[in-house]
Design a protein around this motif. Structure first.
Motif, mmCIF file in Angstrom:
data_model
loop_
_atom_site.group_PDB
_atom_site.id
_atom_site.type_symbol
_atom_site.label_atom_id
_atom_site.label_comp_id
_atom_site.label_asym_id
_atom_site.label_seq_id
_atom_site.Cartn_x
_atom_site.Cartn_y
_atom_site.Cartn_z
ATOM 1 N N ALA A 101 3.308 -39.048 4.738
ATOM 2 C CA ALA A 101 3.927 -39.323 3.501
ATOM 3 C C ALA A 101 4.762 -40.925 3.781
ATOM 4 O O ALA A 101 4.641 -41.748 2.962
ATOM 5 C CB ALA A 101 5.042 -38.215 3.262
ATOM 6 N N VAL A 102 5.459 -40.795 5.080
ATOM 7 C CA VAL A 102 6.204 -42.320 5.428
ATOM 8 C C VAL A 102 4.987 -43.044 5.506
ATOM 9 O O VAL A 102 5.104 -44.194 5.189
ATOM 10 C CB VAL A 102 6.963 -41.841 6.778
ATOM 11 N N PHE A 103 3.872 -42.830 6.246
ATOM 12 C CA PHE A 103 2.789 -43.928 6.338
ATOM 13 C C PHE A 103 2.505 -44.621 4.983
ATOM 14 O O PHE A 103 2.370 -45.703 4.837
ATOM 15 C CB PHE A 103 1.484 -43.302 6.965
ATOM 16 N N VAL A 104 2.244 -43.582 3.898
ATOM 17 C CA VAL A 104 1.791 -44.015 2.726
ATOM 18 C C VAL A 104 2.872 -44.892 1.989
ATOM 19 O O VAL A 104 2.614 -45.936 1.417
ATOM 20 C CB VAL A 104 1.530 -42.912 1.692
ATOM 21 N N ARG A 105 4.220 -44.320 2.190
ATOM 22 C CA ARG A 105 5.411 -44.933 1.648
ATOM 23 C C ARG A 105 5.378 -46.626 1.948
ATOM 24 O O ARG A 105 5.652 -47.472 1.664
ATOM 25 C CB ARG A 105 6.648 -44.473 1.850
ATOM 26 N N GLU A 106 5.342 -46.670 3.465
ATOM 27 C CA GLU A 106 5.388 -47.947 4.154
ATOM 28 C C GLU A 106 4.238 -49.097 3.953
ATOM 29 O O GLU A 106 4.373 -50.230 3.689
ATOM 30 C CB GLU A 106 5.283 -47.762 5.668
ATOM 31 N N MET A 107 2.982 -48.421 3.774
ATOM 32 C CA MET A 107 1.613 -49.314 3.204
ATOM 33 C C MET A 107 1.752 -49.546 1.927
ATOM 34 O O MET A 107 1.761 -50.920 1.795
ATOM 35 C CB MET A 107 0.412 -48.255 3.315
ATOM 36 N N ARG A 108 2.543 -48.862 1.080
ATOM 37 C CA ARG A 108 2.511 -49.325 -0.405
ATOM 38 C C ARG A 108 4.107 -50.524 -0.497
ATOM 39 O O ARG A 108 3.785 -51.340 -1.127
ATOM 40 C CB ARG A 108 3.221 -48.060 -1.313
ATOM 41 N N ARG A 109 5.069 -49.997 0.396
ATOM 42 C CA ARG A 109 5.993 -51.126 0.415
ATOM 43 C C ARG A 109 5.627 -52.303 0.949
ATOM 44 O O ARG A 109 6.267 -53.431 0.421
ATOM 45 C CB ARG A 109 7.180 -50.412 1.373
ATOM 46 N N ASN A 110 4.801 -52.169 1.707
ATOM 47 C CA ASN A 110 4.025 -53.581 2.217
ATOM 48 C C ASN A 110 3.027 -54.315 1.606
ATOM 49 O O ASN A 110 2.436 -55.235 1.975
ATOM 50 C CB ASN A 110 3.789 -53.527 3.828
ATOM 51 N N GLY A 111 2.760 -53.548 0.351
ATOM 52 C CA GLY A 111 1.545 -54.044 -0.363
ATOM 53 C C GLY A 111 0.131 -54.176 0.473
ATOM 54 O O GLY A 111 -0.513 -54.863 0.224
ATOM 55 N N LEU A 112 0.077 -53.016 1.310
ATOM 56 C CA LEU A 112 -1.265 -52.856 1.976
ATOM 57 C C LEU A 112 -2.119 -51.822 1.295
ATOM 58 O O LEU A 112 -1.755 -50.675 1.425
ATOM 59 C CB LEU A 112 -0.931 -52.658 3.328
ATOM 60 N N ALA A 113 -3.426 -52.226 1.107
ATOM 61 C CA ALA A 113 -4.341 -51.229 0.522
ATOM 62 C C ALA A 113 -5.170 -50.345 1.641
ATOM 63 O O ALA A 113 -5.250 -50.605 2.744
ATOM 64 C CB ALA A 113 -5.442 -52.072 -0.201
ATOM 65 N N PHE A 114 -5.161 -49.169 1.208
ATOM 66 C CA PHE A 114 -5.802 -48.044 1.951
ATOM 67 C C PHE A 114 -6.342 -47.101 1.182
ATOM 68 O O PHE A 114 -6.371 -46.832 -0.123
ATOM 69 C CB PHE A 114 -4.728 -47.412 2.866
ATOM 70 N N ALA A 115 -7.447 -46.433 1.769
ATOM 71 C CA ALA A 115 -8.053 -45.337 1.399
ATOM 72 C C ALA A 115 -7.629 -43.984 2.027
ATOM 73 O O ALA A 115 -7.393 -44.338 3.072
ATOM 74 C CB ALA A 115 -9.780 -45.473 1.250
ATOM 75 N N LYS A 116 -7.783 -42.967 1.150
ATOM 76 C CA LYS A 116 -7.176 -41.758 1.847
ATOM 77 C C LYS A 116 -8.345 -40.386 1.666
ATOM 78 O O LYS A 116 -8.884 -40.406 0.419
ATOM 79 C CB LYS A 116 -5.972 -41.079 1.307
ATOM 80 N N GLU A 117 -8.527 -39.879 2.662
ATOM 81 C CA GLU A 117 -9.401 -38.409 2.393
ATOM 82 C C GLU A 117 -8.895 -37.456 3.109
ATOM 83 O O GLU A 117 -8.229 -37.566 4.232
ATOM 84 C CB GLU A 117 -10.640 -38.883 2.856
ATOM 85 N N ASP A 123 -5.154 -35.535 7.182
ATOM 86 C CA ASP A 123 -5.265 -36.792 6.212
ATOM 87 C C ASP A 123 -5.717 -37.958 6.899
ATOM 88 O O ASP A 123 -5.444 -38.340 7.789
ATOM 89 C CB ASP A 123 -4.070 -37.057 5.529
ATOM 90 N N LEU A 124 -6.800 -38.632 6.372
ATOM 91 C CA LEU A 124 -7.718 -39.692 7.086
ATOM 92 C C LEU A 124 -7.184 -40.813 6.146
ATOM 93 O O LEU A 124 -7.553 -40.766 4.855
ATOM 94 C CB LEU A 124 -9.190 -39.690 7.123
ATOM 95 N N TYR A 125 -6.637 -41.999 6.382
ATOM 96 C CA TYR A 125 -6.242 -43.197 6.062
ATOM 97 C C TYR A 125 -7.163 -44.404 6.375
ATOM 98 O O TYR A 125 -7.032 -44.424 7.765
ATOM 99 C CB TYR A 125 -4.553 -43.407 6.250
ATOM 100 N N VAL A 126 -7.707 -44.922 5.660
ATOM 101 C CA VAL A 126 -8.379 -46.310 6.306
ATOM 102 C C VAL A 126 -8.139 -47.353 5.430
ATOM 103 O O VAL A 126 -8.195 -47.699 4.233
ATOM 104 C CB VAL A 126 -10.240 -45.907 5.631
ATOM 105 N N PRO A 127 -7.114 -48.382 6.167
ATOM 106 C CA PRO A 127 -6.409 -49.349 5.785
ATOM 107 C C PRO A 127 -7.600 -50.644 5.471
ATOM 108 O O PRO A 127 -8.594 -50.437 6.172
ATOM 109 C CB PRO A 127 -5.551 -49.810 6.709
ATOM 110 N N GLU A 128 -7.364 -51.565 4.462
ATOM 111 C CA GLU A 128 -8.533 -52.539 4.318
ATOM 112 C C GLU A 128 -8.626 -53.455 5.675
ATOM 113 O O GLU A 128 -9.513 -54.223 5.652
ATOM 114 C CB GLU A 128 -8.030 -53.139 2.992
ATOM 115 N N ARG A 129 -7.448 -53.497 6.163
ATOM 116 C CA ARG A 129 -7.462 -54.559 7.596
ATOM 117 C C ARG A 129 -6.713 -53.597 8.394
ATOM 118 O O ARG A 129 -6.060 -52.630 8.505
ATOM 119 C CB ARG A 129 -6.459 -55.658 7.237
ATOM 120 N N HIS A 130 -6.843 -54.330 9.855
ATOM 121 C CA HIS A 130 -6.101 -53.781 10.734
ATOM 122 C C HIS A 130 -4.433 -53.717 10.636
ATOM 123 O O HIS A 130 -3.896 -54.668 10.590
ATOM 124 C CB HIS A 130 -6.234 -54.319 12.126
ATOM 125 N N VAL A 131 -3.918 -52.534 10.452
ATOM 126 C CA VAL A 131 -2.534 -52.466 10.497
ATOM 127 C C VAL A 131 -1.847 -51.940 11.735
ATOM 128 O O VAL A 131 -2.218 -50.718 12.047
ATOM 129 C CB VAL A 131 -2.184 -51.621 9.195
#
Length: 142
Positions: A101-117, A123-131
């Motif tokens: 949950a903190v990872f998702v919040r931080e990604m959104r706060r920083n405007g970083l896109a990702f896919a979740k499965e 939970d697997l998170y695939v960011p659009e770039r190396h984060v």
């Protein structure tokens, strides 16, 4: 009773496998390994309790760094360096945990896109770039 070396190895493997299953180490980890390998995802940021079983069960075909987890003790720096050098590592957390949950919040706060499965208990998170984990204010225990 005298056992042959092969029977002894099978006995030891079965008893160790039974203990791993009881401890929950293997619970869903095999499905996670398979899913990552099918997707050719070989570099993972996660936590201590996922990183080392993941590398072991994959025969180190998947390398993992505990840098993203609440428990982030790094016992194998070469793997962490390889993950840090990879072009696009993914993140894995136990399903529906505070760390995720903190990872998702931080990604959104920083405007970083990702896919979740969701894969089994993960939970697997695939960011659009190396984060890098240092870019995010993640949950830390150690």
């Amino acid at each position: 009773m005298c056992r042959s070396p092969i029977k002894t190895e099978i006995f030891l493997w079965k008893s160790c496998s039974h203990r791993r299953q009881q401890s929950g180490v293997d619970r869903g980890m095999g499905a996670l390994v398979d899913a990552l390998q099918v997707r050719h995802l070989t570099a993972v940021y996660t936590d201590y309790w996922i990183a080392y079983p993941l590398m072991f069960l994959s025969g180190e075909r998947i390398l993992a760094s505990p840098a993203a987890g609440p428990a982030n003790v790094d016992r194998y720096p070469p793997a962490s360096r390889a993950v840090a050098a990879s072009p696009r590592p993914v993140y894995v957390f136990r399903r529906e945990t505070e760390a995720g949950a903190v990872f998702v919040r931080e990604m959104r706060r920083n405007g970083l896109a990702f896919a979740k499965e969701t894969i089994g208990g993960f939970d697997l998170y695939v960011p659009e770039r190396h984060v890098r984990p240092g870019e995010l204010a993640l949950v830390r225990q150690f």
